[in-house]
Scaffold this motif. Structure first.
Motif, PDB file in Angstrom:
ATOM      1  N   LEU A  55       0.343 -32.008 -32.546  1.00 25.56           N
ATOM      2  CA  LEU A  55      -0.786 -32.925 -32.412  1.00 25.56           C
ATOM      3  C   LEU A  55      -1.965 -32.170 -31.791  1.00 25.56           C
ATOM      4  CD1 LEU A  55      -1.606 -35.924 -32.732  1.00 25.56           C
ATOM      5  CD2 LEU A  55      -0.795 -36.272 -30.378  1.00 25.56           C
ATOM      6  N   VAL A  56      -3.001 -31.928 -32.583  1.00 26.13           N
ATOM      7  CA  VAL A  56      -4.141 -31.112 -32.142  1.00 26.13           C
ATOM      8  C   VAL A  56      -5.298 -32.041 -31.777  1.00 26.13           C
ATOM      9  CG1 VAL A  56      -5.710 -29.236 -32.739  1.00 26.13           C
ATOM     10  CG2 VAL A  56      -3.368 -29.256 -33.659  1.00 26.13           C
ATOM     11  N   HIS A  57      -5.680 -32.004 -30.521  1.00 25.64           N
ATOM     12  CA  HIS A  57      -6.718 -32.924 -30.036  1.00 25.64           C
ATOM     13  C   HIS A  57      -8.104 -32.509 -30.503  1.00 25.64           C
ATOM     14  CE1 HIS A  57      -8.687 -30.406 -26.927  1.00 25.64           C
ATOM     15  NE2 HIS A  57      -7.491 -29.919 -26.660  1.00 25.64           N
ATOM     16  N   GLY A  58      -9.034 -33.465 -30.438  1.00 21.50           N
ATOM     17  CA  GLY A  58     -10.417 -33.210 -30.784  1.00 21.50           C
ATOM     18  C   GLY A  58     -11.287 -33.008 -29.561  1.00 21.50           C
ATOM     19  N   GLY A  59     -12.586 -33.227 -29.765  1.00 18.14           N
ATOM     20  CA  GLY A  59     -13.546 -33.018 -28.686  1.00 18.14           C
ATOM     21  C   GLY A  59     -14.722 -32.169 -29.113  1.00 18.14           C
ATOM     22  N   SER A 124     -10.568 -35.379 -35.407  1.00 20.31           N
ATOM     23  CA  SER A 124     -11.947 -34.938 -35.201  1.00 20.31           C
ATOM     24  C   SER A 124     -12.033 -33.421 -35.342  1.00 20.31           C
ATOM     25  CB  SER A 124     -12.438 -35.444 -33.840  1.00 20.31           C
ATOM     26  OG  SER A 124     -13.828 -35.374 -33.729  1.00 20.31           O
ATOM     27  N   ALA A 125     -12.436 -32.701 -34.302  1.00 28.94           N
ATOM     28  CA  ALA A 125     -12.393 -31.238 -34.372  1.00 28.94           C
ATOM     29  C   ALA A 125     -10.965 -30.759 -34.618  1.00 28.94           C
ATOM     30  CB  ALA A 125     -12.941 -30.631 -33.087  1.00 28.94           C
ATOM     31  N   GLY A 126     -10.003 -31.457 -34.020  1.00 28.76           N
ATOM     32  CA  GLY A 126      -8.602 -31.123 -34.292  1.00 28.76           C
ATOM     33  C   GLY A 126      -8.235 -31.344 -35.743  1.00 28.76           C
ATOM     34  N   GLY A 127      -8.918 -32.291 -36.402  1.00 36.06           N
ATOM     35  CA  GLY A 127      -8.714 -32.470 -37.839  1.00 36.06           C
ATOM     36  C   GLY A 127      -9.175 -31.266 -38.623  1.00 36.06           C
ATOM     37  N   ALA A 128     -10.323 -30.688 -38.223  1.00 40.56           N
ATOM     38  CA  ALA A 128     -10.779 -29.451 -38.857  1.00 40.56           C
ATOM     39  C   ALA A 128      -9.751 -28.346 -38.671  1.00 40.56           C
ATOM     40  CB  ALA A 128     -12.129 -29.024 -38.269  1.00 40.56           C
ATOM     41  N   LEU A 129      -9.156 -28.299 -37.485  1.00 38.77           N
ATOM     42  CA  LEU A 129      -8.222 -27.211 -37.175  1.00 38.77           C
ATOM     43  C   LEU A 129      -6.898 -27.363 -37.914  1.00 38.77           C
ATOM     44  CD1 LEU A 129      -9.043 -26.903 -33.388  1.00 38.77           C
ATOM     45  CD2 LEU A 129      -9.745 -25.361 -35.237  1.00 38.77           C
ATOM     46  N   VAL A 130      -6.420 -28.590 -38.115  1.00 41.89           N
ATOM     47  CA  VAL A 130      -5.188 -28.710 -38.899  1.00 41.89           C
ATOM     48  C   VAL A 130      -5.461 -28.456 -40.380  1.00 41.89           C
ATOM     49  CG1 VAL A 130      -4.064 -30.204 -37.218  1.00 41.89           C
ATOM     50  CG2 VAL A 130      -5.259 -31.245 -39.160  1.00 41.89           C
ATOM     51  N   LEU A 131      -6.663 -28.771 -40.847  1.00 47.32           N
ATOM     52  CA  LEU A 131      -7.013 -28.383 -42.216  1.00 47.32           C
ATOM     53  C   LEU A 131      -7.029 -26.869 -42.350  1.00 47.32           C
ATOM     54  CD1 LEU A 131      -9.828 -30.979 -43.019  1.00 47.32           C
ATOM     55  CD2 LEU A 131      -7.512 -30.924 -43.979  1.00 47.32           C
ATOM     56  N   ALA A 148     -10.099 -38.409 -39.169  1.00 44.91           N
ATOM     57  CA  ALA A 148     -11.553 -38.332 -38.950  1.00 44.91           C
ATOM     58  C   ALA A 148     -11.999 -36.884 -38.758  1.00 44.91           C
ATOM     59  CB  ALA A 148     -11.953 -39.175 -37.738  1.00 44.91           C
ATOM     60  N   PRO A 149     -11.643 -36.002 -39.687  1.00 45.88           N
ATOM     61  CA  PRO A 149     -11.883 -34.574 -39.471  1.00 45.88           C
ATOM     62  C   PRO A 149     -13.323 -34.145 -39.708  1.00 45.88           C
ATOM     63  CG  PRO A 149     -10.982 -34.902 -41.653  1.00 45.88           C
ATOM     64  CD  PRO A 149     -10.979 -36.256 -40.987  1.00 45.88           C
ATOM     65  N   VAL A 150     -13.690 -33.072 -39.030  1.00 54.21           N
ATOM     66  CA  VAL A 150     -14.920 -32.341 -39.355  1.00 54.21           C
ATOM     67  C   VAL A 150     -14.509 -31.367 -40.459  1.00 54.21           C
ATOM     68  CG1 VAL A 150     -16.809 -30.936 -38.478  1.00 54.21           C
ATOM     69  CG2 VAL A 150     -15.661 -32.566 -36.966  1.00 54.21           C
TER      70      VAL A 150
END
Length: 251
Positions: A55-59, A124-131, A148-150
């Motif tokens: 689980l990769v958090h955002g911010g 969020s930012a974590g969405g970008a990172l899992v992508l 809700a990824p970037v």
């Protein structure tokens, strides 16, 4: 009727404040280091022999936003029977690749431990990172759910999302750092690894006031648009939209 932008922003602020408060108390999991960096720690929740979720958090890649607000989500997923791994990772302005170095180190650490990782989930930012994790050619295949990824860094820079968050993280815009954007930008990586998109699922609220839903609508992968959900509904176990998120994670 969908809430207007102002009401969505207020709802997001209130939800984040509550998630932070909940994250500061209660179970913080078992903490271990996974890499050389001081920040390279991971909290483990749930049964250690269960299938795992990273689980990769955002911010918005900001150094001051850590994993605290994602603890309620981690606990809720653990209550569903998963082993949940909630990592911290470096967010160094102007040195964006330290972030992905840490997550690659976490991936190697978990494989060395023979952890049965079923999915990487990021918000969020974590969405970008899992992508990035799904599409990086140097890493083994994995299923990801991006909340809700970037997903398009060029658009994030052009729209100045998060108060120029992406530009601050990279340290430059796309024209001045083309190689860095080529390594990190999910939509660029998707064009080079179309076969990996079969393992990618994006989830986005239609009332998101933090990351525009167009970031998901324009990405070439499976998606679920959650009507009237705002940015933090997707990580809030108390939200009425939480079952839609669980469904996407279960696959």
């Amino acid at each position: 009727m969908s809430p207007g932008p102002l009401s969505a922003e207020v709802a997001e602020d209130e939800a984040l404040a509550r998630l932070l408060e909940e994250g500061q108390r209660g179970d913080t999991g078992t903490v271990e280091h996974y890499g050389a960096a001081t920040d390279a720690v991971v909290e483990r929740y749930g049964p250690v022999d269960a299938p795992a979720i990273v689980l990769v958090h955002g911010g918005y890649f900001r150094p001051g936003v850590d994993r605290t607000h994602s603890r309620p989500q981690a606990r809720a997923l653990a209550a569903q029977g998963w082993q949940v791994l909630l990592p911290e990772y470096r967010r160094v302005p102007g040195a964006a690749c330290t972030t992905t170095e840490d997550l690659a180190a976490l991936d190697a650490h978990l494989r060395d431990q023979h952890v049965d990782v079923r999915a990487w989930v990021g918000h969020s930012a974590g969405g970008a990172l899992v992508l990035w994790r799904a599409l990086a050619p140097e890493l083994p295949p994995v299923r990801v759910v991006a909340l809700a990824p970037v997903a398009d860094l060029d658009a994030a820079v052009a729209q100045r999302l998060g108060g120029d968050a992406v530009r601050d993280w990279v340290g430059a815009g796309p024209r001045d750092a083309p190689m860095t954007y080529a390594r990190l930008d999910p939509i660029r990586l998707a064009a080079r690894a179309p076969e990996a998109l079969e393992r990618v699922h994006l989830v986005h609220g239609t009332s998101d006031a933090t990351v525009p839903v167009g970031q998901t609508e324009d990405f070439p992968a499976a998606r679920t648009l959650v009507r009237d959900a705002h940015h933090f509904d997707l990580i809030d176990p108390a939200s009425r939209h939480w079952p839609a998120v669980l469904g996407a994670i279960r696959g």
